[in-house]
Design a protein around this motif. Sequence first.
Motif, PDB file in Angstrom:
ATOM      1  N   ALA A   1      53.141   1.620  59.555  1.00 36.57           N
ATOM      2  CA  ALA A   1      51.902   2.141  60.516  1.00 36.57           C
ATOM      3  C   ALA A   1      50.836   1.770  60.288  1.00 36.57           C
ATOM      4  CB  ALA A   1      52.585   2.883  58.546  1.00 36.57           C
TER       5      ALA A   1
ATOM      6  N   ARG B   1      53.007  15.318  55.825  1.00 36.72           N
ATOM      7  CA  ARG B   1      52.197  14.906  54.726  1.00 36.72           C
ATOM      8  C   ARG B   1      53.463  14.323  53.463  1.00 36.72           C
ATOM      9  NH1 ARG B   1      47.342  14.050  52.448  1.00 36.72           N
ATOM     10  NH2 ARG B   1      45.765  15.295  53.212  1.00 36.72           N
ATOM     11  N   HIS B   2      52.997  12.933  52.960  1.00 33.57           N
ATOM     12  CA  HIS B   2      54.241  12.104  52.004  1.00 33.57           C
ATOM     13  C   HIS B   2      53.954  12.446  50.780  1.00 33.57           C
ATOM     14  CE1 HIS B   2      56.650   9.558  55.345  1.00 33.57           C
ATOM     15  NE2 HIS B   2      54.951   9.221  55.577  1.00 33.57           N
TER      16      HIS B   2
ATOM     17  N   GLN C   1      49.934  10.117  52.308  1.00 32.66           N
ATOM     18  CA  GLN C   1      49.656  10.297  54.266  1.00 32.66           C
ATOM     19  C   GLN C   1      49.559  11.208  54.794  1.00 32.66           C
ATOM     20  OE1 GLN C   1      51.716   7.778  52.394  1.00 32.66           O
ATOM     21  NE2 GLN C   1      50.385   5.708  53.185  1.00 32.66           N
TER      22      GLN C   1
ATOM     23  N   PHE D   1      50.886  11.776  58.000  1.00 34.62           N
ATOM     24  CA  PHE D   1      52.093  11.258  59.158  1.00 34.62           C
ATOM     25  C   PHE D   1      52.551  12.260  60.726  1.00 34.62           C
ATOM     26  CE2 PHE D   1      55.635  13.152  56.480  1.00 34.62           C
ATOM     27  CZ  PHE D   1      56.527  14.009  57.269  1.00 34.62           C
TER      28      PHE D   1
ATOM     29  N   GLU E   1      54.699   4.053  63.275  1.00 36.90           N
ATOM     30  CA  GLU E   1      53.616   6.007  62.189  1.00 36.90           C
ATOM     31  C   GLU E   1      52.356   5.785  63.021  1.00 36.90           C
ATOM     32  OE1 GLU E   1      53.033   7.697  57.896  1.00 36.90           O
ATOM     33  OE2 GLU E   1      53.882   5.279  57.841  1.00 36.90           O
TER      34      GLU E   1
ATOM     35  N   TYR F   1      49.053   7.792  60.687  1.00 33.29           N
ATOM     36  CA  TYR F   1      48.672   8.202  59.195  1.00 33.29           C
ATOM     37  C   TYR F   1      47.184   7.918  59.359  1.00 33.29           C
ATOM     38  CZ  TYR F   1      47.808   3.745  56.819  1.00 33.29           C
ATOM     39  OH  TYR F   1      46.978   2.422  56.225  1.00 33.29           O
TER      40      TYR F   1
END
Length: 367
Positions: free
Chosen positions: A238, A267-268, A273, A275, A287, A289
């Motif tokens: 990432a 969004r994680h 993050q 993403f 990724e 982010y």
Amino acid sequence: MKQIPSACPVRSERPLSKAADIAYIRLGRKNLESASAYYQDFGLDVMEKKEGRILFRGNSSDLPCWSLEKADRDFLIGLGIYIHSSEDFENLKSIPNAEFKQNGRINSFPCVTLFDPSGLPVDVIYIPEERIRIPKKSREGLWNSPGKSPRANLPRPYDSKPAKIIRLGHAVFLKQEFLKNASWYCETFGMIPSDIQILPESKEPVIVFLRFDRGDILSDHHSIVIASGIADSLEHCAFELEDLDEVARGREWLLGRGHRPGWGIGRHLLGSQIFDYHRDPSGMLVEHYADGDKFDSSVPTGIHLINRKSLYQWGEDMPKDFLDTSLSLRKLSELCKGIRSGKQISVPTLMELKKVAEVSPRTWIKY
């Protein structure tokens, strides 16, 4: 979840060193030119091109963070990690089988190569802290909100080009021996488990998000992630961008160039993050982010159940093939090879993880 399972990686009270950040990833690629063209569209800058190797950097540094190297197959060659303490660096040089390179491997700074329990070469680069540039936000104050309009009489500009990558943020590794590898990174580099995910039935830990211990200095929620896997491999890397706008612009550019998307935008949950995932020509996930969590050393480890929903708060539906749960001949061959070599591999754990990964978090989605 307040009780940490006994067989979990933990922060070491007396680590061999305290590393500072992830430095670079080295990848072997069959088609070097195709891979190079892709990563320029992805937003990395070429800084050195030689026969058999191309080095890339992000916008915040003149040091390489990505190395593509000519090979007869597509695979992970190695990982680089920065360390700021000369004393810690000397300690690592004395580890049995450590390989010292005075002039470094892909930059001019001294490095010592260690090997994690899976056999992955890990270059530890000694570099003074002041040599690392701190990226500065370039679009401060350009977001309007209710009651506050700093962008008055100024339309937001549109500029079609690759995303502006700041830096390599983290790498996610699949390991046949989860606990052994995760513990090695904690004990060797002083990494702190930010969050651990466990299976719902067996309660076995299968993923750990590791951050560097910088004391009072904030560190990314995770710079290295170790997850249980059928084969030892790199799952994804990432790269940090400035904001949501940049993530979206990167997506538009890559799709417009005909590249294969992975999953996003969303969004994680763990790490928070925003993403957007894509696949490079080899099929590997990479990724973009922005807006990730930053922790100092005081934040304790969190324990969470693992399922597809635990991967994101909101976003587009996760594609069925995003988590590779297939049992290919190559994977089964690697699994058998690992078992025959005496590795401590729990097949029931891998099967439970496969089962969990195949269940959609949204009941109305039928894969």
